[in-house]
Every structure is written in structure tokens, then in C-alpha cells.
Write a protein that holds these residues in place. Structure first.
Motif, PDB file in Angstrom:
ATOM      1  N   ASP A 107       0.828  -1.212   0.000  1.00 18.74           N
ATOM      2  CA  ASP A 107       0.000   0.000   0.000  1.00 18.74           C
ATOM      3  C   ASP A 107       0.861   1.262   0.000  1.00 18.74           C
ATOM      4  OD1 ASP A 107      -2.224  -1.607   0.034  1.00 18.74           O
ATOM      5  OD2 ASP A 107      -2.622  -1.344   2.187  1.00 18.74           O
ATOM      6  N   VAL A 108       1.925   1.278   0.813  1.00 16.40           N
ATOM      7  CA  VAL A 108       2.756   2.475   0.866  1.00 16.40           C
ATOM      8  C   VAL A 108       3.687   2.562  -0.339  1.00 16.40           C
ATOM      9  CG1 VAL A 108       2.628   2.687   3.367  1.00 16.40           C
ATOM     10  CG2 VAL A 108       4.544   1.470   2.350  1.00 16.40           C
ATOM     11  N   LEU A 109       4.049   1.428  -0.934  1.00 17.86           N
ATOM     12  CA  LEU A 109       4.895   1.462  -2.130  1.00 17.86           C
ATOM     13  C   LEU A 109       4.129   1.976  -3.344  1.00 17.86           C
ATOM     14  CD1 LEU A 109       7.054  -1.789  -1.907  1.00 17.86           C
ATOM     15  CD2 LEU A 109       7.649   0.555  -1.250  1.00 17.86           C
ATOM     16  N   ALA A 110       2.804   2.000  -3.254  1.00  9.94           N
ATOM     17  CA  ALA A 110       1.985   2.527  -4.351  1.00  9.94           C
ATOM     18  C   ALA A 110       2.259   4.002  -4.595  1.00  9.94           C
ATOM     19  CB  ALA A 110       0.505   2.296  -4.057  1.00  9.94           C
ATOM     20  N   VAL A 111       2.848   4.689  -3.622  1.00 13.81           N
ATOM     21  CA  VAL A 111       3.174   6.109  -3.798  1.00 13.81           C
ATOM     22  C   VAL A 111       4.178   6.283  -4.946  1.00 13.81           C
ATOM     23  CG1 VAL A 111       5.106   6.251  -2.159  1.00 13.81           C
ATOM     24  CG2 VAL A 111       3.659   8.221  -2.529  1.00 13.81           C
ATOM     25  N   PHE A 112       4.971   5.277  -5.249  1.00  7.86           N
ATOM     26  CA  PHE A 112       5.946   5.370  -6.332  1.00  7.86           C
ATOM     27  C   PHE A 112       5.313   5.143  -7.709  1.00  7.86           C
ATOM     28  CE2 PHE A 112       8.547   4.204  -2.637  1.00  7.86           C
ATOM     29  CZ  PHE A 112       9.412   5.281  -2.644  1.00  7.86           C
ATOM     30  N   ASP A 113       4.087   4.667  -7.742  1.00  8.16           N
ATOM     31  CA  ASP A 113       3.382   4.455  -9.022  1.00  8.16           C
ATOM     32  C   ASP A 113       2.598   5.676  -9.453  1.00  8.16           C
ATOM     33  OD1 ASP A 113       4.376   1.873  -9.095  1.00  8.16           O
ATOM     34  OD2 ASP A 113       2.622   1.042  -8.046  1.00  8.16           O
ATOM     35  N   ARG A 114       2.403   6.630  -8.557  1.00 14.67           N
ATOM     36  CA  ARG A 114       1.652   7.838  -8.883  1.00 14.67           C
ATOM     37  C   ARG A 114       2.486   8.754  -9.765  1.00 14.67           C
ATOM     38  NH1 ARG A 114       0.218   9.276  -2.729  1.00 14.67           N
ATOM     39  NH2 ARG A 114      -0.774   7.309  -2.201  1.00 14.67           N
ATOM     40  N   PRO A 115       1.814   9.494 -10.645  1.00 12.18           N
ATOM     41  CA  PRO A 115       2.573  10.473 -11.439  1.00 12.18           C
ATOM     42  C   PRO A 115       3.095  11.601 -10.540  1.00 12.18           C
ATOM     43  CG  PRO A 115       0.222  10.596 -11.957  1.00 12.18           C
ATOM     44  CD  PRO A 115       0.417   9.448 -11.014  1.00 12.18           C
ATOM     45  N   ILE A 116       4.250  12.112 -10.875  1.00 11.02           N
ATOM     46  CA  ILE A 116       4.877  13.160 -10.068  1.00 11.02           C
ATOM     47  C   ILE A 116       4.168  14.493 -10.339  1.00 11.02           C
ATOM     48  CG2 ILE A 116       6.999  14.453  -9.704  1.00 11.02           C
ATOM     49  CD1 ILE A 116       8.507  11.942 -10.559  1.00 11.02           C
ATOM     50  N   LYS A 117       3.805  15.191  -9.267  1.00 12.55           N
ATOM     51  CA  LYS A 117       3.184  16.507  -9.377  1.00 12.55           C
ATOM     52  C   LYS A 117       4.221  17.552  -9.043  1.00 12.55           C
ATOM     53  CE  LYS A 117      -1.390  14.926  -8.034  1.00 12.55           C
ATOM     54  NZ  LYS A 117      -2.482  15.070  -7.075  1.00 12.55           N
ATOM     55  N   LEU A 118       4.354  18.541  -9.880  1.00 17.57           N
ATOM     56  CA  LEU A 118       5.304  19.613  -9.625  1.00 17.57           C
ATOM     57  C   LEU A 118       4.656  20.658  -8.731  1.00 17.57           C
ATOM     58  CD1 LEU A 118       6.834  20.078 -13.170  1.00 17.57           C
ATOM     59  CD2 LEU A 118       7.821  18.883 -11.226  1.00 17.57           C
ATOM     60  N   ARG A 119       5.381  21.100  -7.720  1.00 12.49           N
ATOM     61  CA  ARG A 119       4.895  22.152  -6.834  1.00 12.49           C
ATOM     62  C   ARG A 119       5.567  23.452  -7.237  1.00 12.49           C
ATOM     63  NH1 ARG A 119       5.083  19.527  -0.816  1.00 12.49           N
ATOM     64  NH2 ARG A 119       3.656  17.823  -1.233  1.00 12.49           N
ATOM     65  N   GLY A 120       4.900  24.533  -6.910  1.00 15.40           N
ATOM     66  CA  GLY A 120       5.515  25.839  -7.199  1.00 15.40           C
ATOM     67  C   GLY A 120       4.526  26.731  -7.898  1.00 15.40           C
TER      68      GLY A 120
END
Length: 122
Positions: A107-120
Motif C-alpha cells: 500500500d505504501v509502495l503505491a506512492v511510487f506508481d503515482r505520477p509526479i506533481k510539480l509544486r511551485g
């Protein structure tokens, strides 16, 4: 002088937390996919203070990019008077920021499957 220690009391000390074989397979599978993409280059495994850590690095000279931890939450009673195996909590950290927390590693490794969101600025 020597000190007499009862084994039962000694064994009740800090629980040793480690990644199981299936958890290591999941972690190393994720690691190998990221190495093939050129994102990660090194990893380290640590076990201390009731916690196991798997850290990944972009370079062996840098701080860890991500740290995946496993901590014991303590024994849980089953209601029959016997103790169940301790439940574990998994966390994914980057720097001081917690990206994911849960009771199952996948469940926590699923965070690596999400697309990266740019902040700023937008």
C-alpha cells in the motif's frame, strides 16, 4: 562480577524488526525498476531501535532520496489470552516529509506508481 539474566525477561526486550523475504522482494523489485530508468543508483538497509529501514540514493555520495521504514506497533491480544504477532506500520519518507503511511508495505509502495506533481508557481 557476572550478572544473572533470566532469558524470559531478556527476550521481552525491544522487538527486532526486519523485512521479510517477500517484503525484500517487493523492495528490490521496485529498486531494480528505478535503477533501469536511471533514477536510483544505490541502497542501504539498516535495523535498529525497533525499526528496519530501506534507503535509496541517487548517488552514494548524497543523502537518501527516499527511506522506507517498518516499525512494530506492539503486540495485539486475540481475546483468548494469547498474543498475536505484532502489527507493523510502514512509512515512506523523503527528507522530513512523510509521503505515505500504512499497515501494508504494498500500500505504501503505491506512492511510487503515482505520477509526479510539480509544486511551485502555476
Amino acid at each position: 562480577m557476572s550478572k544473572i539474566v533470566r532469558l524470559l525477561e531478556y527476550r521481552r526486550g525491544t522487538p527486532l524488526v526486519h523485512f521479510t523475504r517477500s517484503e525484500m522482494n517487493s523492495l528490490l523489485s521496485l529498486y531494480s525498476r528505478r535503477v533501469m530508468r536511471g533514477e536510483w543508483r544505490d541502497y542501504a538497509i539498516d535495523q535498529s531501535d525497533g525499526m528496519a529501514r530501506f534507503a535509496v540514493f541517487r548517488s552514494s555520495l548524497e543523502r537518501p532520496q527516499y527511506i522506507i521504514t517498518k516499525q512494530a506497533r506492539g503486540p495485539q491480544s486475540r481475546g483468548t489470552g494469547t498474543l498475536a504477532p505484532p502489527a507493523h506500520q510502514y512509512t515512506v519518507l523523503t527528507g522530513r516529509e512523510t509521503l505515505a503511511r500504512g499497515s501494508a508495505l504494498l500500500d505504501v509502495l503505491a506512492v511510487f506508481d503515482r505520477p509526479i506533481k510539480l509544486r511551485g508557481s502555476s
